[in-house]
Design a protein around this motif. Structure first.
Motif, PDB file in Angstrom:
ATOM      1  N   SER A  45      22.147 -24.205 -47.282  1.00 51.60           N
ATOM      2  CA  SER A  45      22.051 -23.341 -46.105  1.00 51.60           C
ATOM      3  C   SER A  45      20.605 -22.909 -45.884  1.00 51.60           C
ATOM      4  N   ALA A  46      20.421 -21.792 -45.175  1.00 52.10           N
ATOM      5  CA  ALA A  46      19.092 -21.407 -44.707  1.00 52.10           C
ATOM      6  C   ALA A  46      18.498 -20.259 -45.503  1.00 52.10           C
ATOM      7  N   MET A  47      17.180 -20.183 -45.465  1.00 49.89           N
ATOM      8  CA  MET A  47      16.496 -19.016 -46.013  1.00 49.89           C
ATOM      9  C   MET A  47      16.813 -17.798 -45.145  1.00 49.89           C
ATOM     10  N   ILE A  48      16.650 -17.943 -43.842  1.00 49.98           N
ATOM     11  CA  ILE A  48      17.025 -16.881 -42.905  1.00 49.98           C
ATOM     12  C   ILE A  48      17.788 -17.521 -41.752  1.00 49.98           C
ATOM     13  N   ALA A  49      18.968 -16.997 -41.450  1.00 46.99           N
ATOM     14  CA  ALA A  49      19.758 -17.467 -40.320  1.00 46.99           C
ATOM     15  C   ALA A  49      19.850 -16.359 -39.280  1.00 46.99           C
ATOM     16  N   LEU A  50      19.763 -16.747 -38.031  1.00 48.35           N
ATOM     17  CA  LEU A  50      19.999 -15.836 -36.908  1.00 48.35           C
ATOM     18  C   LEU A  50      21.295 -16.306 -36.262  1.00 48.35           C
ATOM     19  N   GLY A  51      22.387 -15.595 -36.538  1.00 46.04           N
ATOM     20  CA  GLY A  51      23.707 -16.026 -36.103  1.00 46.04           C
ATOM     21  C   GLY A  51      24.495 -16.541 -37.305  1.00 46.04           C
ATOM     22  N   SER A  52      25.578 -17.284 -37.133  1.00 48.94           N
ATOM     23  CA  SER A  52      25.946 -17.755 -35.802  1.00 48.94           C
ATOM     24  C   SER A  52      26.642 -16.669 -34.970  1.00 48.94           C
ATOM     25  N   GLU A  53      27.176 -15.646 -35.627  1.00 48.05           N
ATOM     26  CA  GLU A  53      27.800 -14.549 -34.878  1.00 48.05           C
ATOM     27  C   GLU A  53      26.690 -13.640 -34.357  1.00 48.05           C
ATOM     28  N   MET A  54      26.308 -13.883 -33.091  1.00 52.02           N
ATOM     29  CA  MET A  54      25.165 -13.154 -32.519  1.00 52.02           C
ATOM     30  C   MET A  54      25.485 -12.691 -31.112  1.00 52.02           C
ATOM     31  N   ILE A  96      18.355 -20.944 -36.268  1.00 52.91           N
ATOM     32  CA  ILE A  96      19.079 -20.255 -35.194  1.00 52.91           C
ATOM     33  C   ILE A  96      20.391 -20.993 -34.969  1.00 52.91           C
ATOM     34  N   LYS A  97      21.489 -20.248 -35.048  1.00 51.67           N
ATOM     35  CA  LYS A  97      22.827 -20.845 -34.912  1.00 51.67           C
ATOM     36  C   LYS A  97      23.580 -20.129 -33.786  1.00 51.67           C
ATOM     37  N   SER A  98      23.998 -20.899 -32.793  1.00 50.05           N
ATOM     38  CA  SER A  98      24.739 -20.330 -31.683  1.00 50.05           C
ATOM     39  C   SER A  98      25.687 -21.384 -31.128  1.00 50.05           C
ATOM     40  N   ALA A  99      26.367 -21.044 -30.020  1.00 47.13           N
ATOM     41  CA  ALA A  99      27.309 -21.990 -29.424  1.00 47.13           C
ATOM     42  C   ALA A  99      27.753 -21.486 -28.062  1.00 47.13           C
ATOM     43  N   VAL A 100      28.287 -22.385 -27.261  1.00 50.03           N
ATOM     44  CA  VAL A 100      28.962 -21.990 -26.027  1.00 50.03           C
ATOM     45  C   VAL A 100      30.110 -21.066 -26.394  1.00 50.03           C
ATOM     46  N   GLY A 101      30.229 -19.946 -25.680  1.00 45.40           N
ATOM     47  CA  GLY A 101      31.247 -18.955 -25.999  1.00 45.40           C
ATOM     48  C   GLY A 101      30.696 -17.745 -26.738  1.00 45.40           C
ATOM     49  N   ARG A 102      29.503 -17.902 -27.331  1.00 50.67           N
ATOM     50  CA  ARG A 102      28.908 -16.777 -28.044  1.00 50.67           C
ATOM     51  C   ARG A 102      28.383 -15.717 -27.076  1.00 50.67           C
ATOM     52  N   THR A 134      20.419 -24.787 -33.333  1.00 49.93           N
ATOM     53  CA  THR A 134      21.573 -25.495 -32.807  1.00 49.93           C
ATOM     54  C   THR A 134      22.343 -24.629 -31.826  1.00 49.93           C
ATOM     55  N   GLY A 135      22.820 -25.268 -30.774  1.00 55.61           N
ATOM     56  CA  GLY A 135      23.690 -24.599 -29.802  1.00 55.61           C
ATOM     57  C   GLY A 135      25.116 -25.071 -29.897  1.00 55.61           C
ATOM     58  N   SER A 136      25.467 -25.695 -31.011  1.00 57.35           N
ATOM     59  CA  SER A 136      26.824 -26.241 -31.168  1.00 57.35           C
ATOM     60  C   SER A 136      27.476 -25.807 -32.470  1.00 57.35           C
ATOM     61  N   TYR A 137      27.178 -24.582 -32.902  1.00 54.96           N
ATOM     62  CA  TYR A 137      27.794 -24.053 -34.119  1.00 54.96           C
ATOM     63  C   TYR A 137      29.137 -23.437 -33.734  1.00 54.96           C
ATOM     64  N   THR A 186      12.714 -33.591 -45.413  1.00 50.49           N
ATOM     65  CA  THR A 186      13.443 -34.718 -44.822  1.00 50.49           C
ATOM     66  C   THR A 186      13.289 -34.764 -43.313  1.00 50.49           C
ATOM     67  N   ILE A 187      13.433 -33.625 -42.631  1.00 48.33           N
ATOM     68  CA  ILE A 187      13.311 -33.538 -41.173  1.00 48.33           C
ATOM     69  C   ILE A 187      12.371 -32.377 -40.848  1.00 48.33           C
ATOM     70  N   ALA A 188      11.327 -32.640 -40.105  1.00 49.14           N
ATOM     71  CA  ALA A 188      10.396 -31.559 -39.755  1.00 49.14           C
ATOM     72  C   ALA A 188      11.064 -30.559 -38.824  1.00 49.14           C
ATOM     73  N   GLY A 189      11.685 -31.071 -37.768  1.00 51.89           N
ATOM     74  CA  GLY A 189      12.344 -30.175 -36.821  1.00 51.89           C
ATOM     75  C   GLY A 189      13.575 -30.800 -36.212  1.00 51.89           C
ATOM     76  N   GLU A 190      14.660 -30.029 -36.211  1.00 50.26           N
ATOM     77  CA  GLU A 190      15.907 -30.450 -35.563  1.00 50.26           C
ATOM     78  C   GLU A 190      16.306 -29.325 -34.606  1.00 50.26           C
ATOM     79  N   LEU A 191      15.899 -29.499 -33.332  1.00 49.95           N
ATOM     80  CA  LEU A 191      16.029 -28.438 -32.340  1.00 49.95           C
ATOM     81  C   LEU A 191      16.943 -28.926 -31.227  1.00 49.95           C
ATOM     82  N   LYS A 192      18.155 -28.375 -31.190  1.00 49.94           N
ATOM     83  CA  LYS A 192      19.160 -28.853 -30.247  1.00 49.94           C
ATOM     84  C   LYS A 192      19.747 -27.675 -29.483  1.00 49.94           C
ATOM     85  N   GLY A 193      19.328 -27.540 -28.225  1.00 54.56           N
ATOM     86  CA  GLY A 193      19.861 -26.497 -27.375  1.00 54.56           C
ATOM     87  C   GLY A 193      21.176 -26.914 -26.737  1.00 54.56           C
TER      88      GLY A 193
END
Length: 491
Positions: A311-320, A343-349, A373-376, A407-414
């Protein structure tokens, strides 16, 4: 005249009677005073312990030792009654300088217990508070669901949740500290039941404080929580520092520190090993969080070391869904961790994540450095609005980053009709992991539905984050919680 009267036998007898009577009265008064003083000392003196100093946001006038309430530190005797009796007794001093309960060296088995106002729980070095492994409601009273969540997080039905080991609600000025004493959640029985889907309600947290103000949690070892370790919710003016938090890295939901719908928070100088996020900032779930409408805001995180392979060092969400804003993060170290700041979010949040500032990350062995991610899509129920409840993610700033073995520098998916905007990354050097045996080399960046800028970033970012000469923002002003000073208190 006095000496002359002493020669008179009648005067001698009268004087003797008066003297004896006076001595008796004085003796009775002395006994009353002595026993009255001893009764007061029962809860106002720590004379059984050596003197020591500690630092806290507030000192206390009265104190007691847990053993004065028939507690037994053998690791076998249940001490829930002793903790509750001690805290109930000490609560009478809330308006008279406050009180402190000392947990001395030993192993103190207990179920859940509640704190009180203007109160300090002090866990000495060599003391271990052991959570009961019983599943009985007597040890773990059931609490109502959180209004910003709508149900227990681990069940699909709107059932309740277990009280945390150390709990408090509607409190002012509460401190949980020590000189490296330990709180052991003994979570293995809960982990196993969770894994086998045998739980009817949500697992207990280790420490949870609700609707409270002026909180300090510091200088302790926290291990093996059944669920999240530290969960301040609907609270304000919080300091969490000097904690060592450890849970097995393969156990889910053992987040370290989770400020939730809380404001004015200072998290400093903590070391966390976890099977989940080392720190997760939250503010409610879907339509329940939107309706409750209490954001997490004005939060500073400094000098954190994290190990979290899954998991993450610091997560923002997914319940935000209540919103997250004005988070200031600096001087971070992550080792063998899946993501840095995610950053973890989703449609419906619904809700928002905005004005996030990160400066100074030293990372080694990471799956990804920058992760959004916008698909959590883990939802409380099916009542959320998939059209109107879109999250607003904007104003995300990173600067001064060094990372190795990535492994991955950036994985940014809105989100396709709701892109993440205002992303800024500057002065970041990322050394990629090269697997010579791999058939296909992964691209260092994967970006969709995002916009922003980068400056002096290696390897070269995706086209959606073009190069521009800029130093990403970091605020110069101080948050109010940064001005809170610790006092030196003596026992």
């Amino acid at each position: 005249m006095f000496h002359q009267n002493m020669k008179n036998p009648r005067f001698q007898n009268s004087y003797l009677i008066f003297y004896v009577h006076s001595f008796y009265i004085i003796g009775v008064i002395s006994i009353i005073l002595i026993f009255g003083s001893l009764a007061e000392c029962k809860v106002s003196s720590s004379s059984k312990l050596n003197n020591f100093d500690y630092t806290a946001i507030n000192c206390r006038k009265h104190s007691a030792i847990l053993t004065e309430f028939d507690a037994v530190g053998d690791g076998k005797t249940l001490n829930t009654k002793a903790f509750n009796s001690a805290i109930t007794k000490l609560s009478q001093y809330a308006n008279d300088g406050g009180s402190l309960l000392i947990v001395p060296p030993g192993k103190w088995l207990t179920g859940s217990f509640n704190l009180t106002n203007h109160f300090t729980l002090f866990i000495q070095k060599g003391a271990v508070i052991l959570a009961s492994q019983s599943q009985d409601e007597a040890d773990w009273p059931q609490l109502p669901i959180l209004p910003s969540y709508g149900r227990g997080r681990e069940k699909n039905e709107p059932v309740g949740r277990s009280s945390s080991l150390i709990f408090g609600t509607n409190l002012t000025d509460v401190i949980i500290t020590g000189n490296n004493g330990t709180i052991d959640g003994q979570g293995s029985v809960w982990w196993e039941k969770f894994k086998n889907d045998q739980l009817k309600i949500t697992r207990p947290y280790l420490i949870e404080l609700m609707y409270s103000d002026q909180i300090q949690i510091s200088n302790l070892n926290l291990i093996n929580s059944p669920n999240w370790f530290v969960h301040p919710i609907y609270s304000s003016n919080i300091i969490v520092n000097g904690l060592t938090i450890r849970a097995p890295v393969d156990v889910p939901n053992t987040d370290g520190i989770n400020p939730d719908s809380s404001t004015n928070v200072r998290i400093e100088d903590n070391y966390i090993e976890s099977g989940d996020d080392c720190i997760a900032i939250k503010s409610g779930w879907n339509e329940y969080g939107i309706k409750f409408g209490k954001p997490s805001q004005h939060i500073i995180i400094r000098r954190l070391t994290c190990i979290s392979p899954k998991s993450a060092m610091i997560a923002l969400g997914s319940e935000m869904s209540g919103g997250i804003e004005d988070v200031r993060v600096e001087d971070l170290t992550a080792i063998n961790t899946e993501a840095a700041v995610r950053i973890k979010s989703a449609v419906g949040r619904g809700g928002f994540v905005k004005d996030i500032f990160v400066k100074g990350m030293n990372l080694n062995t990471m799956k990804s450095v920058f992760s959004m991610t916008g698909s959590y899509a883990d939802h409380s129920d099916s009542k959320f609005d998939p059209k109107a409840a879109l999250p607003n993610v904007t104003g995300i700033n990173f600067r001064d980053v060094t990372a190795k073995n990535v492994t991955i520098a950036g994985e940014l998916k809105g989100i396709s009709n709701d892109p993440f905007t205002g992303i800024c990354i500057s002065n970041a050097t990322i050394e990629m992991f090269v697997n010579k045996d791999a058939d296909k080399v992964k691209l260092p960046w994967n970006c969709t539905d995002v916009s922003g800028v980068t400056s002096n970033v290696v390897p070269k970012p995706c086209e959606l984050l073009p190069e521009k000469k800029v130093d990403c923002s970091f605020p110069n002003d101080k948050l109010p919680i940064e001005n809170v000073q610790f006092k030196t208190c003596s026992i």
